[in-house]
Design a protein around this motif. Structure first.
Motif, PDB file in Angstrom:
ATOM      1  N   LYS A  85       0.828  -1.202   0.000  1.00  0.00           N
ATOM      2  CA  LYS A  85       0.000   0.000   0.000  1.00  0.00           C
ATOM      3  C   LYS A  85       0.866   1.257   0.000  1.00  0.00           C
ATOM      4  O   LYS A  85       2.071   1.198   0.234  1.00  0.00           O
ATOM      5  CB  LYS A  85      -0.957  -0.011   1.194  1.00  0.00           C
ATOM      6  N   GLY A  86       0.213   2.378  -0.249  1.00  0.00           N
ATOM      7  CA  GLY A  86       0.935   3.650  -0.250  1.00  0.00           C
ATOM      8  C   GLY A  86       0.537   4.510  -1.436  1.00  0.00           C
ATOM      9  O   GLY A  86       0.029   4.020  -2.442  1.00  0.00           O
ATOM     10  N   GLY A  87       0.774   5.792  -1.316  1.00  0.00           N
ATOM     11  CA  GLY A  87       0.402   6.740  -2.353  1.00  0.00           C
ATOM     12  C   GLY A  87       1.336   6.697  -3.551  1.00  0.00           C
ATOM     13  O   GLY A  87       2.326   5.952  -3.582  1.00  0.00           O
ATOM     14  N   ASN A  88       1.021   7.518  -4.540  1.00  0.00           N
ATOM     15  CA  ASN A  88       1.855   7.606  -5.732  1.00  0.00           C
ATOM     16  C   ASN A  88       3.242   8.139  -5.373  1.00  0.00           C
ATOM     17  O   ASN A  88       3.382   8.999  -4.502  1.00  0.00           O
ATOM     18  CB  ASN A  88       1.197   8.528  -6.761  1.00  0.00           C
ATOM     19  N   GLY A  89       4.255   7.606  -6.043  1.00  0.00           N
ATOM     20  CA  GLY A  89       5.613   8.088  -5.833  1.00  0.00           C
ATOM     21  C   GLY A  89       6.375   7.415  -4.718  1.00  0.00           C
ATOM     22  O   GLY A  89       7.521   7.778  -4.427  1.00  0.00           O
ATOM     23  N   THR A  90       5.769   6.403  -4.089  1.00  0.00           N
ATOM     24  CA  THR A  90       6.449   5.734  -2.976  1.00  0.00           C
ATOM     25  C   THR A  90       7.356   4.598  -3.446  1.00  0.00           C
ATOM     26  O   THR A  90       8.136   4.060  -2.661  1.00  0.00           O
ATOM     27  CB  THR A  90       5.427   5.176  -1.971  1.00  0.00           C
ATOM     28  N   GLY A  91       7.228   4.201  -4.719  1.00  0.00           N
ATOM     29  CA  GLY A  91       8.100   3.158  -5.248  1.00  0.00           C
ATOM     30  C   GLY A  91       7.424   1.820  -5.499  1.00  0.00           C
ATOM     31  O   GLY A  91       8.101   0.848  -5.842  1.00  0.00           O
ATOM     32  N   LYS A  92       6.099   1.757  -5.343  1.00  0.00           N
ATOM     33  CA  LYS A  92       5.396   0.482  -5.530  1.00  0.00           C
ATOM     34  C   LYS A  92       5.578  -0.057  -6.948  1.00  0.00           C
ATOM     35  O   LYS A  92       5.911  -1.228  -7.140  1.00  0.00           O
ATOM     36  CB  LYS A  92       3.888   0.649  -5.242  1.00  0.00           C
ATOM     37  N   THR A  93       5.351   0.805  -7.932  1.00  0.00           N
ATOM     38  CA  THR A  93       5.460   0.360  -9.323  1.00  0.00           C
ATOM     39  C   THR A  93       6.883  -0.048  -9.661  1.00  0.00           C
ATOM     40  O   THR A  93       7.112  -1.064 -10.343  1.00  0.00           O
ATOM     41  CB  THR A  93       4.977   1.465 -10.282  1.00  0.00           C
ATOM     42  N   THR A  94       7.866   0.697  -9.168  1.00  0.00           N
ATOM     43  CA  THR A  94       9.272   0.335  -9.409  1.00  0.00           C
ATOM     44  C   THR A  94       9.589  -1.022  -8.793  1.00  0.00           C
ATOM     45  O   THR A  94      10.261  -1.854  -9.413  1.00  0.00           O
ATOM     46  CB  THR A  94      10.212   1.408  -8.832  1.00  0.00           C
ATOM     47  N   LEU A  95       9.094  -1.270  -7.581  1.00  0.00           N
ATOM     48  CA  LEU A  95       9.298  -2.570  -6.934  1.00  0.00           C
ATOM     49  C   LEU A  95       8.704  -3.688  -7.784  1.00  0.00           C
ATOM     50  O   LEU A  95       9.339  -4.730  -7.996  1.00  0.00           O
ATOM     51  CB  LEU A  95       8.669  -2.571  -5.543  1.00  0.00           C
ATOM     52  N   PHE A  96       7.495  -3.475  -8.288  1.00  0.00           N
ATOM     53  CA  PHE A  96       6.834  -4.490  -9.102  1.00  0.00           C
ATOM     54  C   PHE A  96       7.577  -4.720 -10.410  1.00  0.00           C
ATOM     55  O   PHE A  96       7.646  -5.842 -10.908  1.00  0.00           O
ATOM     56  CB  PHE A  96       5.388  -4.090  -9.369  1.00  0.00           C
ATOM     57  N   LYS A  97       8.142  -3.659 -10.980  1.00  0.00           N
ATOM     58  CA  LYS A  97       8.896  -3.812 -12.220  1.00  0.00           C
ATOM     59  C   LYS A  97      10.203  -4.571 -11.979  1.00  0.00           C
ATOM     60  O   LYS A  97      10.657  -5.323 -12.836  1.00  0.00           O
ATOM     61  CB  LYS A  97       9.162  -2.448 -12.847  1.00  0.00           C
ATOM     62  N   VAL A  98      10.802  -4.377 -10.809  1.00  0.00           N
ATOM     63  CA  VAL A  98      11.987  -5.155 -10.442  1.00  0.00           C
ATOM     64  C   VAL A  98      11.628  -6.636 -10.356  1.00  0.00           C
ATOM     65  O   VAL A  98      12.284  -7.501 -10.955  1.00  0.00           O
ATOM     66  CB  VAL A  98      12.584  -4.653  -9.104  1.00  0.00           C
ATOM     67  N   ILE A  99      10.583  -6.941  -9.602  1.00  0.00           N
ATOM     68  CA  ILE A  99      10.198  -8.333  -9.367  1.00  0.00           C
ATOM     69  C   ILE A  99       9.755  -9.019 -10.652  1.00  0.00           C
ATOM     70  O   ILE A  99       9.995 -10.216 -10.848  1.00  0.00           O
ATOM     71  CB  ILE A  99       9.101  -8.414  -8.285  1.00  0.00           C
ATOM     72  N   SER A 100       9.121  -8.271 -11.555  1.00  0.00           N
ATOM     73  CA  SER A 100       8.633  -8.872 -12.803  1.00  0.00           C
ATOM     74  C   SER A 100       9.689  -8.910 -13.894  1.00  0.00           C
ATOM     75  O   SER A 100       9.445  -9.417 -14.991  1.00  0.00           O
ATOM     76  CB  SER A 100       7.398  -8.111 -13.309  1.00  0.00           C
ATOM     77  N   GLY A 101      10.879  -8.371 -13.608  1.00  0.00           N
ATOM     78  CA  GLY A 101      11.955  -8.415 -14.586  1.00  0.00           C
ATOM     79  C   GLY A 101      11.881  -7.337 -15.640  1.00  0.00           C
ATOM     80  O   GLY A 101      12.434  -7.482 -16.734  1.00  0.00           O
ATOM     81  N   GLN A 102      11.215  -6.211 -15.316  1.00  0.00           N
ATOM     82  CA  GLN A 102      11.050  -5.129 -16.277  1.00  0.00           C
ATOM     83  C   GLN A 102      12.123  -4.052 -16.194  1.00  0.00           C
ATOM     84  O   GLN A 102      12.228  -3.221 -17.093  1.00  0.00           O
ATOM     85  CB  GLN A 102       9.669  -4.470 -16.056  1.00  0.00           C
ATOM     86  N   THR A 103      12.895  -4.065 -15.103  1.00  0.00           N
ATOM     87  CA  THR A 103      13.897  -3.013 -14.920  1.00  0.00           C
ATOM     88  C   THR A 103      15.108  -3.581 -14.177  1.00  0.00           C
ATOM     89  O   THR A 103      14.947  -4.458 -13.316  1.00  0.00           O
ATOM     90  CB  THR A 103      13.298  -1.817 -14.146  1.00  0.00           C
ATOM     91  N   PRO A 104      16.328  -3.131 -14.492  1.00  0.00           N
ATOM     92  CA  PRO A 104      17.520  -3.654 -13.823  1.00  0.00           C
ATOM     93  C   PRO A 104      17.627  -3.180 -12.374  1.00  0.00           C
ATOM     94  O   PRO A 104      17.040  -2.163 -11.992  1.00  0.00           O
ATOM     95  CB  PRO A 104      18.669  -3.096 -14.668  1.00  0.00           C
ATOM     96  N   PHE A 105      18.392  -3.907 -11.588  1.00  0.00           N
ATOM     97  CA  PHE A 105      18.546  -3.586 -10.167  1.00  0.00           C
ATOM     98  C   PHE A 105      19.819  -4.251  -9.666  1.00  0.00           C
ATOM     99  O   PHE A 105      20.398  -5.117 -10.325  1.00  0.00           O
ATOM    100  CB  PHE A 105      17.345  -4.089  -9.365  1.00  0.00           C
ATOM    101  N   GLU A 106      20.243  -3.851  -8.479  1.00  0.00           N
ATOM    102  CA  GLU A 106      21.358  -4.506  -7.787  1.00  0.00           C
ATOM    103  C   GLU A 106      20.794  -5.470  -6.752  1.00  0.00           C
ATOM    104  O   GLU A 106      19.838  -5.146  -6.057  1.00  0.00           O
ATOM    105  CB  GLU A 106      22.237  -3.467  -7.096  1.00  0.00           C
ATOM    106  N   GLY A 107      21.415  -6.646  -6.643  1.00  0.00           N
ATOM    107  CA  GLY A 107      20.969  -7.615  -5.646  1.00  0.00           C
ATOM    108  C   GLY A 107      20.591  -8.939  -6.276  1.00  0.00           C
ATOM    109  O   GLY A 107      20.858  -9.192  -7.456  1.00  0.00           O
ATOM    110  N   THR A 108      19.972  -9.811  -5.478  1.00  0.00           N
ATOM    111  CA  THR A 108      19.536 -11.124  -5.967  1.00  0.00           C
ATOM    112  C   THR A 108      18.035 -11.273  -5.773  1.00  0.00           C
ATOM    113  O   THR A 108      17.465 -10.795  -4.783  1.00  0.00           O
ATOM    114  CB  THR A 108      20.260 -12.267  -5.223  1.00  0.00           C
ATOM    115  N   LEU A 109      17.408 -11.970  -6.721  1.00  0.00           N
ATOM    116  CA  LEU A 109      15.954 -12.143  -6.724  1.00  0.00           C
ATOM    117  C   LEU A 109      15.649 -13.521  -7.288  1.00  0.00           C
ATOM    118  O   LEU A 109      16.122 -13.880  -8.378  1.00  0.00           O
ATOM    119  CB  LEU A 109      15.304 -11.054  -7.579  1.00  0.00           C
TER     120      LEU A 109
END
Length: 207
Positions: free
Chosen positions: A31-55
């Motif tokens: 949960k949370g308002g716009n701009g908190t990073g929810k969509t970015t988190l989902f794009k990381v988990i779904s493989g839509q955007t690069p990131f540092e770390g392991t998943l």
């Protein structure tokens, strides 16, 4: 699902940075308002955007086995965008082909959302609500382990929301997991949530 040492930045701006986040099978709400990073988190988990770390999901790593990993994931964006010149059926048939899905099951979901009469129309003629329903139909196509639904309730009518809740319950009972985001409250009693989280100060915290 297991995330470790995750860092996501845009330029010099850090969206989130956390050590560990692990989820068992279940339905989870971020949960949370716009701009908190929810969509970015989902794009990381779904493989839509690069990131540092392991998943990894079911011990399959996105970095060492990306094709196998992505085959287990279905991601529906908050504001879906598709080519305007193709029809709804053309998009859906692509998903059916790639995911080797049962056409009869997909037909049933399409009918539940009331989209059957519009599937041969060009997507460019769709309203925002129809686009959202099309994205959800595509999301529920195939044998998926983790459904990631970003703001699935926006722009859809009450009946479609009831259909969505029913599909989530059905597929969860069959063993799938769900990550949902919503800045509005989920309807009480519709879903049994295993956890509720928010992104705060670049960390994922339980609510």
């Amino acid at each position: 699902m297991d995330l470790q040492h995750i860092v996501k930045k845009y330029g010099n701006h850090t969206i989130f940075s956390f050590e560990k986040w692990s989820l068992d099978q279940g339905i989870y709400w971020v949960k949370g308002g716009n701009g908190t990073g929810k969509t970015t988190l989902f794009k990381v988990i779904s493989g839509q955007t690069p990131f540092e770390g392991t998943l990894s999901l079911n011990e399959i790593s996105i970095k060492t086995a990306p094709v196998a990993y992505r085959a287990m994931i279905s991601y529906a964006e908050a504001e879906p965008q598709y080519p305007s010149f193709i029809t709804g059926n053309e998009l859906l048939n692509y998903h059916i082909s790639v995911r080797k899905a049962d056409p009869l099951m997909v037909k049933d979901v399409t009918e539940q959302f009331g989209m059957t009469p519009f599937m041969d129309n060009k997507i460019g003629s769709y309203s925002s609500g129809m686009l959202k329903k099309l994205s959800l139909i595509c999301a529920f196509t195939g044998d998926i382990q983790l459904y990631i639904l970003d703001e699935p309730l926006i722009t859809i009518d009450t009946h479609s929301a009831e259909v969505l809740y029913g599909l989530i319950r059905k597929y969860h009972e069959q063993g799938s997991s769900f990550l949902l985001s919503s800045h509005q409250e989920l309807e009480p009693g519709q879903l049994t949530l295993k956890g509720v989280f928010q992104i705060k100060d670049q960390q994922i915290a339980a609510c």
